[in-house]
Design a protein around this motif. Structure first.
Motif, PDB file in Angstrom:
ATOM      1  N   ILE A  78       0.855  -1.195   0.000  1.00  0.00           N
ATOM      2  CA  ILE A  78       0.000   0.000   0.000  1.00  0.00           C
ATOM      3  C   ILE A  78       0.886   1.238   0.000  1.00  0.00           C
ATOM      4  O   ILE A  78       1.782   1.353   0.846  1.00  0.00           O
ATOM      5  N   ASP A  79       0.649   2.151  -0.916  1.00  0.00           N
ATOM      6  CA  ASP A  79       1.379   3.421  -0.905  1.00  0.00           C
ATOM      7  C   ASP A  79       0.743   4.305   0.169  1.00  0.00           C
ATOM      8  O   ASP A  79      -0.243   5.000  -0.080  1.00  0.00           O
ATOM      9  N   LYS A  80       1.315   4.259   1.366  1.00  0.00           N
ATOM     10  CA  LYS A  80       0.697   4.944   2.504  1.00  0.00           C
ATOM     11  C   LYS A  80       0.776   6.466   2.387  1.00  0.00           C
ATOM     12  O   LYS A  80      -0.116   7.173   2.840  1.00  0.00           O
ATOM     13  N   ASP A  81       1.843   6.982   1.766  1.00  0.00           N
ATOM     14  CA  ASP A  81       1.945   8.432   1.579  1.00  0.00           C
ATOM     15  C   ASP A  81       0.831   8.926   0.650  1.00  0.00           C
ATOM     16  O   ASP A  81       0.184   9.939   0.929  1.00  0.00           O
ATOM     17  N   ALA A  82       0.628   8.199  -0.444  1.00  0.00           N
ATOM     18  CA  ALA A  82      -0.428   8.581  -1.395  1.00  0.00           C
ATOM     19  C   ALA A  82      -1.797   8.454  -0.746  1.00  0.00           C
ATOM     20  O   ALA A  82      -2.684   9.290  -0.957  1.00  0.00           O
ATOM     21  N   ALA A  83      -1.985   7.403   0.063  1.00  0.00           N
ATOM     22  CA  ALA A  83      -3.266   7.215   0.747  1.00  0.00           C
ATOM     23  C   ALA A  83      -3.522   8.350   1.736  1.00  0.00           C
ATOM     24  O   ALA A  83      -4.641   8.872   1.828  1.00  0.00           O
ATOM     25  N   SER A  84      -2.483   8.751   2.474  1.00  0.00           N
ATOM     26  CA  SER A  84      -2.644   9.832   3.448  1.00  0.00           C
ATOM     27  C   SER A  84      -3.001  11.145   2.765  1.00  0.00           C
ATOM     28  O   SER A  84      -3.879  11.881   3.225  1.00  0.00           O
ATOM     29  N   LYS A  85      -2.325  11.441   1.666  1.00  0.00           N
ATOM     30  CA  LYS A  85      -2.631  12.676   0.936  1.00  0.00           C
ATOM     31  C   LYS A  85      -4.048  12.651   0.377  1.00  0.00           C
ATOM     32  O   LYS A  85      -4.690  13.692   0.243  1.00  0.00           O
TER      33      LYS A  85
END
Length: 531
Positions: A81-88
């Motif tokens: 999971i791309d967590k940075d992209a999900a957070s943004k």
């Protein structure tokens, strides 16, 4: 409308049924986990995504996830999971860290036994019709020193099991306190000491920039001759090329690996070497663990989508179901306070200072902080939420500080938000009354008592006669009904404010009429997200 969840990997039917029983619409389509284009085409329909390891949640997938609120991984690792992209994007990322802890710890212990007694090679030899009893000379675990790198949930279970095997346990973990180490009956040491003393080394840390190749060529050279190394945590924690060289040179006596730097691992420097036990990422592969994490992920996602409870989130503070019930009004208040001050602030914000008093100071302050920051950021980024707001604030260099204190006034608890810019400081305070409704109780140090409405008008002026009449007459003449009217002043003849709760927002021409009177320094319409 009921929330809608997509399950894009294999999940037990019992877990899928939990969604249905909780009133959530669920599509079980495990074939999508290996088809990124098909997943991207349908993800926009869903509020939640439940996955295992096959599905990769990339920025492209997230770009199409217009409704997505939560991604939950049935298991611990979230490397897919791309967590940075999900957070943004404002999407919560959850995992299920407790469902397979015992299983993974047991696998590490099993691998330690296997490499100590060369069980796989002895088994293969015997199956081949050989009887090489003298070839497979093993070592006992009793009285050996086990070095545990990472003494968290799984590492802690390994420590407990190892002590039951009468091993001496030393642990390296920067977050392990002396008190916790004493309670676990392990010796807390630095990494270099662990490397020098351990007969067996087992790793139980996540893969991060700090832990990448924690057993590097240099650190492997510091280990005790004849050491055996077990990795059932994450690939990339050990320099596999360097370990292969150490095995060939006889410095390392054996290794047991369940995880590899590249997976699926069809080739690896460790493959084919004597006394190296390899398994295909089986740490969580037991019937009990697979069922446990599947049920846990269904419960966590359902709780969040239906009640707002956040459990085991990796990019947002967790809020239990009980906390969600109590904190709901306070989270709403925090968001309104941030939104109020954000709508009044045109220049760039340098810092956000949040004071929690009394009852508010006993709550989950991380969650309240997120709500405040989201309210402020919403004025410039309308799609922001409690997940993405702290990320945006950090990117903009906004410093966030928190202070908590015991009850200091007439209210059981309150929240005060202050923003700092190059030009000024601006503050607002609020509380939650017994009816569960948020109230604004202080603006610019001036005490008030104002209910939060969808449409509001804020004015500042000198404390002179005629303000109430001017506001009332202007609103009345232009067909704007006033639902509530609150006034406050610093002192007689000093600075004064008015906060009007309106049935509809006045048109710009009405605001210009008020400004044209010369009685107001500021006339500002405000909008709040009120149910």
């Amino acid at each position: 409308m009921a929330p809608k969840v997509l399950v894009s990997d294999k999940l037990s039917e019992t877990a899928v049924q939990i969604f249905r029983d909780r009133g959530i619409e669920v599509d079980f389509r495990p074939e999508l986990g290996k088809d990124k284009d098909a997943l991207a085409a349908v993800i926009g329909e869903y509020d939640g995504l439940a996955i295992r390891s096959a599905t990769r949640v990339t920025p492209t997938i997230l770009e199409n996830a217009h409704k997505l609120k939560v991604i939950a991984r049935a298991g611990i690792g979230t490397d897919n999971i791309d967590k940075d992209a999900a957070s943004k994007k404002g999407v919560i990322v959850m995992n299920t860290p407790f469902g397979n802890m015992i299983t993974t710890a047991e696998h590490a212990i099993a691998m330690m036994f296997a490499v100590a007694r060369q069980i796989p090679e002895a088994s293969a030899s015997t199956h081949a019709g050989k009887w090489e009893k003298s070839k497979f000379m093993g070592v006992e675990l009793t009285n050996k020193t086990l070095g545990v790198i990472g003494a968290g949930n799984i590492g802690g279970i390994v420590c407990d099991r190892a002590r039951g095997l009468k091993m001496k346990v030393v642990a390296y973990d920067p977050f392990l306190s002396a008190e916790k180490a004493e309670k676990m009956q392990v010796e807390k040491v630095e990494l270099d000491e662990l490397l020098a003393r351990a007969d067996f080394i087992t790793l139980h840390v996540p893969f991060t920039e700090q832990t990448k190749n924690i057993l590097s060529r240099e650190n492997l050279a510091k280990t005790k001759k004849g050491v055996r190394i077990i990795n059932c945590a994450r690939g990339g924690l050990v320099d596999e090329e360097a370990l292969a060289d150490a095995l060939k040179a006889g410095h390392v006596a054996g290794a047991a690996f369940d995880v590899f730097s590249q997976e699926p691992a069809t080739e690896n420097p460790l493959f084919g070497l004597p006394n190296v036990v390899c398994t295909p990422h089986l740490g969580a592969a037991t019937t009990e663990a697979q069922e446990n994490v599947a049920l846990q992920v269904a419960e966590q996602m359902s709780n969040y989508l239906l009640t707002g409870a956040v459990e085991n989130a990796l990019n947002m503070p967790s809020v239990t179901a009980e906390e969600a019930k109590i904190m709901g009004p306070w989270i709403s208040l925090s968001g309104h306070l941030g939104n109020f001050i954000g709508q009044l602030t045109d220049e760039p914000i340098k810092a956000i200072n949040i004071l929690y008093d009394g009852a508010a100071s006993q709550m989950n302050l991380e969650a309240l902080n997120c709500a405040v920051v989201a309210g402020i950021m919403k004025t410039v980024t309308p799609d922001v939420n409690m997940v993405s707001a702290p990320v945006i604030a950090k990117e903009r260099g906004v410093k966030i500080s928190t202070t908590s204190q015991d009850k200091s006034g007439v209210f059981d608890g309150y929240v005060k938000v202050t923003v700092v810019t190059d030009k000024r400081e601006r503050s607002i305070g609020g509380t939650v009354f017994s009816d569960g409704k948020p109230r604004f109780i202080q603006i610019k140090g001036i005490n008030i008592d104002a209910e939060v409405g969808r449409h509001m008008l804020y004015t500042t002026n000198d404390d002179i006669p005629g303000i109430i009449g001017t506001l009332g007459q202007t609103m009345g003449e232009n067909g704007v009904n006033i639902a509530n009217f609150t006034l406050g002043r610093s002192a007689a003849g000093g600075e004064a404010i008015a906060l009007l709760y309106l049935d509809a927002q006045p048109e710009e021409a009405v605001l210009q009429k008020l400004k044209a009177t010369g009685m107001f320094q500021q006339v500002k319409p405000l909008e709040f997200d009120v149910a």
